[in-house]
Design a protein around this motif. Sequence first.
Motif, PDB file in Angstrom:
ATOM      1  N   UNK A  22      57.966 -47.855 -12.195  1.00  0.00           N
ATOM      2  CA  UNK A  22      58.111 -46.735 -13.122  1.00  0.00           C
ATOM      3  C   UNK A  22      58.391 -45.466 -12.316  1.00  0.00           C
ATOM      4  N   UNK A  23      58.466 -44.355 -13.008  1.00  0.00           N
ATOM      5  CA  UNK A  23      58.771 -43.058 -12.395  1.00  0.00           C
ATOM      6  C   UNK A  23      57.722 -42.701 -11.337  1.00  0.00           C
ATOM      7  N   UNK A  24      58.179 -42.199 -10.191  1.00  0.00           N
ATOM      8  CA  UNK A  24      57.289 -41.722  -9.135  1.00  0.00           C
ATOM      9  C   UNK A  24      56.956 -40.258  -9.431  1.00  0.00           C
ATOM     10  N   UNK A  25      55.662 -39.941  -9.557  1.00  0.00           N
ATOM     11  CA  UNK A  25      55.248 -38.612 -10.028  1.00  0.00           C
ATOM     12  C   UNK A  25      54.798 -37.673  -8.913  1.00  0.00           C
ATOM     13  N   UNK A  26      54.309 -38.220  -7.790  1.00  0.00           N
ATOM     14  CA  UNK A  26      53.819 -37.359  -6.708  1.00  0.00           C
ATOM     15  C   UNK A  26      53.941 -38.106  -5.379  1.00  0.00           C
ATOM     16  N   UNK A  27      54.189 -37.356  -4.309  1.00  0.00           N
ATOM     17  CA  UNK A  27      54.299 -37.930  -2.965  1.00  0.00           C
ATOM     18  C   UNK A  27      53.664 -36.976  -1.955  1.00  0.00           C
ATOM     19  N   UNK A  28      53.212 -37.538  -0.816  1.00  0.00           N
ATOM     20  CA  UNK A  28      52.736 -36.694   0.280  1.00  0.00           C
ATOM     21  C   UNK A  28      52.657 -37.514   1.564  1.00  0.00           C
ATOM     22  N   UNK A  29      52.638 -36.833   2.694  1.00  0.00           N
ATOM     23  CA  UNK A  29      52.396 -37.451   3.995  1.00  0.00           C
ATOM     24  C   UNK A  29      50.919 -37.287   4.361  1.00  0.00           C
ATOM     25  N   UNK A  30      50.411 -38.199   5.197  1.00  0.00           N
ATOM     26  CA  UNK A  30      49.091 -38.019   5.788  1.00  0.00           C
ATOM     27  C   UNK A  30      49.180 -36.936   6.861  1.00  0.00           C
ATOM     28  N   UNK A  31      48.043 -36.314   7.254  1.00  0.00           N
ATOM     29  CA  UNK A  31      48.104 -35.243   8.259  1.00  0.00           C
ATOM     30  C   UNK A  31      48.728 -35.675   9.587  1.00  0.00           C
ATOM     31  N   UNK A  32      48.609 -36.981   9.946  1.00  0.00           N
ATOM     32  CA  UNK A  32      49.219 -37.444  11.198  1.00  0.00           C
ATOM     33  C   UNK A  32      50.651 -37.932  11.010  1.00  0.00           C
ATOM     34  N   UNK A  33      51.162 -37.825   9.786  1.00  0.00           N
ATOM     35  CA  UNK A  33      52.546 -38.205   9.451  1.00  0.00           C
ATOM     36  C   UNK A  33      52.831 -39.695   9.597  1.00  0.00           C
ATOM     37  N   UNK A  34      51.772 -40.511   9.697  1.00  0.00           N
ATOM     38  CA  UNK A  34      51.987 -41.958   9.878  1.00  0.00           C
ATOM     39  C   UNK A  34      52.018 -42.717   8.559  1.00  0.00           C
ATOM     40  N   UNK A  35      51.527 -42.094   7.501  1.00  0.00           N
ATOM     41  CA  UNK A  35      51.500 -42.754   6.199  1.00  0.00           C
ATOM     42  C   UNK A  35      52.104 -41.844   5.131  1.00  0.00           C
ATOM     43  N   UNK A  36      52.626 -42.505   4.108  1.00  0.00           N
ATOM     44  CA  UNK A  36      53.160 -41.793   2.943  1.00  0.00           C
ATOM     45  C   UNK A  36      52.449 -42.309   1.706  1.00  0.00           C
ATOM     46  N   UNK A  37      52.083 -41.413   0.807  1.00  0.00           N
ATOM     47  CA  UNK A  37      51.396 -41.780  -0.428  1.00  0.00           C
ATOM     48  C   UNK A  37      52.326 -41.474  -1.604  1.00  0.00           C
ATOM     49  N   UNK A  38      52.311 -42.345  -2.605  1.00  0.00           N
ATOM     50  CA  UNK A  38      53.102 -42.118  -3.814  1.00  0.00           C
ATOM     51  C   UNK A  38      52.306 -42.543  -5.037  1.00  0.00           C
ATOM     52  N   UNK A  39      52.429 -41.768  -6.118  1.00  0.00           N
ATOM     53  CA  UNK A  39      51.744 -42.121  -7.378  1.00  0.00           C
ATOM     54  C   UNK A  39      52.783 -42.248  -8.477  1.00  0.00           C
ATOM     55  N   UNK A  40      52.408 -43.011  -9.541  1.00  0.00           N
ATOM     56  CA  UNK A  40      53.411 -43.392 -10.538  1.00  0.00           C
ATOM     57  C   UNK A  40      52.897 -43.420 -11.961  1.00  0.00           C
ATOM     58  N   UNK A  41      53.878 -43.524 -12.849  1.00  0.00           N
ATOM     59  CA  UNK A  41      53.577 -43.795 -14.244  1.00  0.00           C
ATOM     60  C   UNK A  41      53.157 -45.252 -14.451  1.00  0.00           C
TER      61      UNK A  41
END
Length: 471
Positions: free
Chosen positions: A84-103
Amino acid sequence: VNCIAYSSDGTHIATAGDDNRAAIWDANTGVQLREMVGHTNIVMCVAFSEDGTRLVSGSGDETVRIWDVASGECLGEPLTGHTHVVTAVCFSPDDKRTFSSLYDYTIRIWDAETRALIVEPLRMDGYVLRMALSPDGKRLVSGSSYNGKIAMWDAQTGAVIMTPSPLRGHTDTVTSVAFLPDGRRLASASSDKTVRIWDIENGKTVIGPLNGHTSTMVGHTSYVMCVAFSENGTRLVSGSADETVRMWDVTTGECIGEPLKGHTDSVRAVCYSLDDKRIFSSSYDRTIRIWDVDTRALIVEPLRMDCSVLCMALSPDGKRLVSGSTSGKIAMWDSQTGAAISTPFKDHELWVRSVAFSPDGRKIASASKDMTIALWDATDNWWRYELAQLREMVGHTNWVSCVAFSADRTRLVSGSHDQTVRIWDVASGECIGEPLTRHTDDITAVCFGRDGGHIFSSSYDGTIRIWEWDA
């Protein structure tokens, strides 16, 4: 524009748009530096990496993409698996991980290098509209569309973090969440019109609910055509197609008293006097009305023009009012008595869409549907010379909808239905440089920044643009 994000050093801004693109802008000049093309549906969200070299974006095409900020190129294949649609994204402080949230009720944690999921998707019981990472990167909090629920997760393992008291209190969709800088408190906003601040150790509300918000200033029964602040900033006046004028308390958003009635057509422009004791309103009913703010009564009989009054402006000293009509006429009035001030202003061939006084009150500019701008002498000199028009600016290829003077009085900026903004030399009437051409629809308003180094323009294309101007 669905999302705006600053880089950590504050030098760049990223935007996510309905045009399926993300863009990067210089935060100091407002100049677009890069455009990221690749998503096949609207871009919902963007976020910079901590080191500022990468941008992550989420889209209605159900993918997440990582971009190189320097080149604007997509790094590798998009991250897929969302349903479904991706609603929010961010990097971890060390830039090694990416987070995404969805509908699709999930949050996903990705390895930024291998592009693989680190843990199974984290699941909530409703759309995940927003999420936020704690300053130390150890905790993730998310807000749901279901029953105002907020959840907290271990950002490393994806495990749910339980608090002694659940983060509950909102009664509608949680629309935003953010950690305070100390990392121990969390702020949340909701469609229930409240803001809450939580202690994340015990899960209790420590401040709030802050419920002074209203979704809008509600009262007009048709389009709101115009607004203006009082000089002291405590009140707002609005005019509407419902033929009324309303006053609002800026602090509470409440309408002050009953609406001002008397106009018999849409109210097109409103303003306060410099002492905030009077309100001026102009209307398609061919009149301008002057109201006493306290008694709410008309101070004088309505001032009458020969056609619908599209625009008006008060002189800097508050003593004169100038107005323009659909017949092309420009009129001047004594703002205290309402008496017409006789002037030799010539008519425009078509509607007068905008009028403006220069900051010293000595000149008036008028913009017209006839594609011209006229500059007029607003002093008494024209009594001696029988000459009021000083300049005529020609160059726009469609209606001129708006004009404004620079603070130093030497420049004039105009916006047009030809989708351009032009800058003019007041002394010569000549256009300075090439027109500004990034808008894709009619220009609705223009102004100079107070520093004289920037120009602002708004348009029916749904954007406001900030232009760097070397005066």
